[in-house]
Design a protein around this motif. Structure first.
Motif, PDB file in Angstrom:
ATOM      1  N   ALA A   1       0.830  -1.209   0.000  1.00 17.81           N
ATOM      2  CA  ALA A   1       0.000   0.000   0.000  1.00 17.81           C
ATOM      3  C   ALA A   1       0.863   1.257   0.000  1.00 17.81           C
ATOM      4  O   ALA A   1       0.618   2.196  -0.767  1.00 17.81           O
ATOM      5  CB  ALA A   1      -0.928  -0.007   1.210  1.00 17.81           C
ATOM      6  N   ILE A   2       1.895   1.290   0.847  1.00 19.40           N
ATOM      7  CA  ILE A   2       2.730   2.496   0.899  1.00 19.40           C
ATOM      8  C   ILE A   2       3.661   2.583  -0.302  1.00 19.40           C
ATOM      9  O   ILE A   2       4.012   3.690  -0.739  1.00 19.40           O
ATOM     10  CB  ILE A   2       3.532   2.590   2.219  1.00 19.40           C
ATOM     11  CG1 ILE A   2       4.476   1.399   2.379  1.00 19.40           C
ATOM     12  CG2 ILE A   2       2.585   2.695   3.410  1.00 19.40           C
ATOM     13  CD1 ILE A   2       5.393   1.505   3.595  1.00 19.40           C
ATOM     14  N   SER A   3       4.044   1.417  -0.856  1.00 19.95           N
ATOM     15  CA  SER A   3       4.942   1.451  -2.020  1.00 19.95           C
ATOM     16  C   SER A   3       4.245   2.065  -3.233  1.00 19.95           C
ATOM     17  O   SER A   3       4.905   2.632  -4.112  1.00 19.95           O
ATOM     18  CB  SER A   3       5.428   0.037  -2.358  1.00 19.95           C
ATOM     19  OG  SER A   3       4.373  -0.764  -2.860  1.00 19.95           O
ATOM     20  N   GLN A   4       2.902   1.962  -3.277  1.00 16.59           N
ATOM     21  CA  GLN A   4       2.139   2.587  -4.359  1.00 16.59           C
ATOM     22  C   GLN A   4       2.271   4.108  -4.335  1.00 16.59           C
ATOM     23  O   GLN A   4       2.003   4.772  -5.325  1.00 16.59           O
ATOM     24  CB  GLN A   4       0.667   2.181  -4.275  1.00 16.59           C
ATOM     25  CG  GLN A   4       0.422   0.714  -4.555  1.00 16.59           C
ATOM     26  CD  GLN A   4      -1.028   0.310  -4.346  1.00 16.59           C
ATOM     27  OE1 GLN A   4      -1.868   1.144  -3.986  1.00 16.59           O
ATOM     28  NE2 GLN A   4      -1.334  -0.956  -4.559  1.00 16.59           N
ATOM     29  N   HIS A   5       2.673   4.639  -3.197  1.00 18.45           N
ATOM     30  CA  HIS A   5       2.864   6.084  -3.048  1.00 18.45           C
ATOM     31  C   HIS A   5       4.343   6.455  -3.028  1.00 18.45           C
ATOM     32  O   HIS A   5       4.709   7.560  -2.641  1.00 18.45           O
ATOM     33  CB  HIS A   5       2.177   6.566  -1.770  1.00 18.45           C
ATOM     34  CG  HIS A   5       0.715   6.256  -1.719  1.00 18.45           C
ATOM     35  ND1 HIS A   5      -0.225   6.985  -2.400  1.00 18.45           N
ATOM     36  CD2 HIS A   5       0.029   5.255  -1.102  1.00 18.45           C
ATOM     37  CE1 HIS A   5      -1.432   6.469  -2.190  1.00 18.45           C
ATOM     38  NE2 HIS A   5      -1.300   5.418  -1.410  1.00 18.45           N
ATOM     39  N   GLY A   6       5.173   5.496  -3.406  1.00 11.24           N
ATOM     40  CA  GLY A   6       6.603   5.756  -3.485  1.00 11.24           C
ATOM     41  C   GLY A   6       7.296   5.802  -2.139  1.00 11.24           C
ATOM     42  O   GLY A   6       8.323   6.464  -1.998  1.00 11.24           O
ATOM     43  N   ILE A   7       6.755   5.094  -1.146  1.00 12.78           N
ATOM     44  CA  ILE A   7       7.313   5.123   0.208  1.00 12.78           C
ATOM     45  C   ILE A   7       7.724   3.712   0.605  1.00 12.78           C
ATOM     46  O   ILE A   7       6.908   2.788   0.562  1.00 12.78           O
ATOM     47  CB  ILE A   7       6.288   5.654   1.232  1.00 12.78           C
ATOM     48  CG1 ILE A   7       5.689   6.974   0.763  1.00 12.78           C
ATOM     49  CG2 ILE A   7       6.939   5.829   2.604  1.00 12.78           C
ATOM     50  CD1 ILE A   7       4.524   7.449   1.610  1.00 12.78           C
ATOM     51  N   SER A   8       8.976   3.544   0.982  1.00 13.93           N
ATOM     52  CA  SER A   8       9.439   2.254   1.492  1.00 13.93           C
ATOM     53  C   SER A   8       9.077   2.141   2.966  1.00 13.93           C
ATOM     54  O   SER A   8       8.762   3.138   3.617  1.00 13.93           O
ATOM     55  CB  SER A   8      10.956   2.124   1.330  1.00 13.93           C
ATOM     56  OG  SER A   8      11.619   3.050   2.183  1.00 13.93           O
ATOM     57  N   ARG A   9       9.160   0.935   3.496  1.00 14.27           N
ATOM     58  CA  ARG A   9       8.850   0.756   4.917  1.00 14.27           C
ATOM     59  C   ARG A   9       9.835   1.529   5.785  1.00 14.27           C
ATOM     60  O   ARG A   9       9.459   2.137   6.782  1.00 14.27           O
ATOM     61  CB  ARG A   9       8.859  -0.729   5.288  1.00 14.27           C
ATOM     62  CG  ARG A   9       8.597  -0.971   6.777  1.00 14.27           C
ATOM     63  CD  ARG A   9       8.348  -2.413   7.093  1.00 14.27           C
ATOM     64  NE  ARG A   9       8.235  -2.625   8.525  1.00 14.27           N
ATOM     65  CZ  ARG A   9       7.828  -3.755   9.087  1.00 14.27           C
ATOM     66  NH1 ARG A   9       7.479  -4.774   8.331  1.00 14.27           N
ATOM     67  NH2 ARG A   9       7.762  -3.867  10.401  1.00 14.27           N
ATOM     68  N   MET A  10      11.097   1.528   5.407  1.00 11.21           N
ATOM     69  CA  MET A  10      12.111   2.257   6.182  1.00 11.21           C
ATOM     70  C   MET A  10      11.828   3.754   6.166  1.00 11.21           C
ATOM     71  O   MET A  10      11.883   4.422   7.207  1.00 11.21           O
ATOM     72  CB  MET A  10      13.512   1.976   5.631  1.00 11.21           C
ATOM     73  CG  MET A  10      14.624   2.680   6.397  1.00 11.21           C
ATOM     74  SD  MET A  10      16.276   2.296   5.751  1.00 11.21           S
ATOM     75  CE  MET A  10      16.376   0.545   6.094  1.00 11.21           C
ATOM     76  N   SER A  11      11.493   4.274   4.985  1.00  8.75           N
ATOM     77  CA  SER A  11      11.174   5.702   4.881  1.00  8.75           C
ATOM     78  C   SER A  11       9.931   6.036   5.691  1.00  8.75           C
ATOM     79  O   SER A  11       9.865   7.080   6.345  1.00  8.75           O
ATOM     80  CB  SER A  11      10.957   6.098   3.418  1.00  8.75           C
ATOM     81  OG  SER A  11      12.143   5.975   2.681  1.00  8.75           O
ATOM     82  N   PHE A  12       8.937   5.152   5.627  1.00 11.87           N
ATOM     83  CA  PHE A  12       7.698   5.381   6.371  1.00 11.87           C
ATOM     84  C   PHE A  12       7.994   5.489   7.861  1.00 11.87           C
ATOM     85  O   PHE A  12       7.484   6.383   8.548  1.00 11.87           O
ATOM     86  CB  PHE A  12       6.708   4.246   6.109  1.00 11.87           C
ATOM     87  CG  PHE A  12       5.335   4.498   6.676  1.00 11.87           C
ATOM     88  CD1 PHE A  12       4.342   5.078   5.900  1.00 11.87           C
ATOM     89  CD2 PHE A  12       5.029   4.175   7.998  1.00 11.87           C
ATOM     90  CE1 PHE A  12       3.071   5.322   6.414  1.00 11.87           C
ATOM     91  CE2 PHE A  12       3.770   4.415   8.525  1.00 11.87           C
ATOM     92  CZ  PHE A  12       2.788   4.993   7.736  1.00 11.87           C
ATOM     93  N   LYS A  13       8.822   4.610   8.376  1.00  7.47           N
ATOM     94  CA  LYS A  13       9.164   4.639   9.804  1.00  7.47           C
ATOM     95  C   LYS A  13       9.895   5.925  10.172  1.00  7.47           C
ATOM     96  O   LYS A  13       9.628   6.533  11.212  1.00  7.47           O
ATOM     97  CB  LYS A  13      10.009   3.425  10.172  1.00  7.47           C
ATOM     98  CG  LYS A  13      10.372   3.362  11.648  1.00  7.47           C
ATOM     99  CD  LYS A  13      11.208   2.144  11.981  1.00  7.47           C
ATOM    100  CE  LYS A  13      11.630   2.162  13.446  1.00  7.47           C
ATOM    101  NZ  LYS A  13      12.458   0.980  13.795  1.00  7.47           N
ATOM    102  N   GLU A  14      10.821   6.355   9.300  1.00 10.65           N
ATOM    103  CA  GLU A  14      11.571   7.588   9.568  1.00 10.65           C
ATOM    104  C   GLU A  14      10.640   8.795   9.568  1.00 10.65           C
ATOM    105  O   GLU A  14      10.756   9.689  10.421  1.00 10.65           O
ATOM    106  CB  GLU A  14      12.667   7.763   8.512  1.00 10.65           C
ATOM    107  CG  GLU A  14      13.786   6.735   8.623  1.00 10.65           C
ATOM    108  CD  GLU A  14      14.757   6.795   7.461  1.00 10.65           C
ATOM    109  OE1 GLU A  14      14.462   7.545   6.489  1.00 10.65           O
ATOM    110  OE2 GLU A  14      15.792   6.108   7.501  1.00 10.65           O
TER     111      GLU A  14
END
Length: 301
Positions: A101-114
């Motif tokens: 779901a977040i990758s569809q918005h260009g966000i990796s899990r690591m970036s999301f956490k940061e």
């Protein structure tokens, strides 16, 4: 509201967000979910533009807060970040579904956490700079006096209930049989509360039977209109006539009458104080943020 000057077109902005700017994508997703309960990609073009502009503004604001001297002394525990991330992931069926779901918005899990950690730190900074804001007893009293209509408690009545449903598929619950059964119960109860409780427990087809028919203390409008009409015209410790609604036939017992009253300040003092404190803290935070923006502009000139 116009798109920021550094964007040549809406489509170029979206491409930039998708490919290069996780922070803006994160904020767009956050704003869209809070305002429209869906991702920004599901919005109309005009709504997307509005969300994009808000995301740019919020990004600048957050960066200003995080660059403040007060932010240097604020740390968000890793445990809190992990717990918040876990709560978000649990909204999805699986971790993989969340990551997709977040990758569809260009966000990796690591970036999301940061980015989540930054958001938590922004909130922590605002809480820190306003934590010493106090509300005086005089302010509480003034608010109470000026807003007494908010503290009016309407008339309520304590009520017990017996229900016999109508179901023509069962002979004992045909309309006439149900009416007869409840009429016999009403005759047996007469004016005896203990008998009412007994029949409520043994004969009622309402879940309140588990508690001797006790519905609770209710204001006008909480029950079926037919029940309301009877209940709020009854005397205390009295039995209603048989009442018919779409559910079936009812008896109600008015066990107590509590007139409209103004809730004393002593009962709502902490609630009022908390409300005023939140308002004062929010106002202080806005002033503080405005000062940080002015200071940043002065430093750049």
């Amino acid at each position: 509201m116009s798109i920021p000057s550094h964007s040549t077109s809406y489509n170029n902005d979206q491409k930039c967000v998708r490919n290069n700017d996780s922070e803006t994508a994160y904020l767009m997703l956050k704003i869209a979910m809070e305002r429209y309960q869906c991702s920004h990609q599901e919005l109309q073009k005009e709504q997307q533009v509005e969300v994009l502009n808000q995301a740019f503004k919020l990004k600048q604001l957050n960066n200003t807060i995080l660059a403040s001297s007060q932010a240097d002394n604020v740390q968000v525990p890793e445990k809190e970040i992990e717990a918040t991330l876990k709560q978000i992931i649990e909204r999805y069926e699986t971790v993989t579904e969340f990551e997709q779901a977040i990758s569809q918005h260009g966000i990796s899990r690591m970036s999301f956490k940061e980015l989540l950690a930054d958001e938590l730190k922004v909130n922590a900074v605002l809480e820190t700079i306003s934590k010493d804001i106090e509300v005086t007893d005089a302010e509480v009293a003034e608010y109470y006096q000026n807003n007494q209509s908010a503290f009016l408690q309407p008339e309520t009545r304590k009520v017990r209930h017996i229900l016999i449903t109508i179901n023509e598929e069962f002979p004992e619950n045909s309309r006439l049989d149900s009416l007869l059964r409840l009429s016999l119960i009403a005759n047996e109860v007469s004016g005896d509360l203990e008998k009412f409780k007994h029949f409520a427990m043994t004969k009622s087809e309402c879940p309140t039977a588990l508690n001797e028919g006790l519905v609770g203390t209710v204001p006008v409008g909480q029950l079926y209109p037919e029940l309301d009409e009877q209940l709020f015209s009854m005397e205390e410790n009295s039995l209603s006539e048989v009442i018919e609604t779409e559910l079936g036939f009812h008896l109600v017992w008015c066990e107590g009458i509590y007139p409209e009253r103004l809730i004393p300040l002593t009962e709502v003092e902490q609630e009022v104080k908390s409300h005023l404190q939140q308002k004062k803290q929010a106002a202080f935070q806005r002033q503080w943020i405005a000062q940080q923006v002015r200071d940043k502009k002065s430093a750049n000139h």
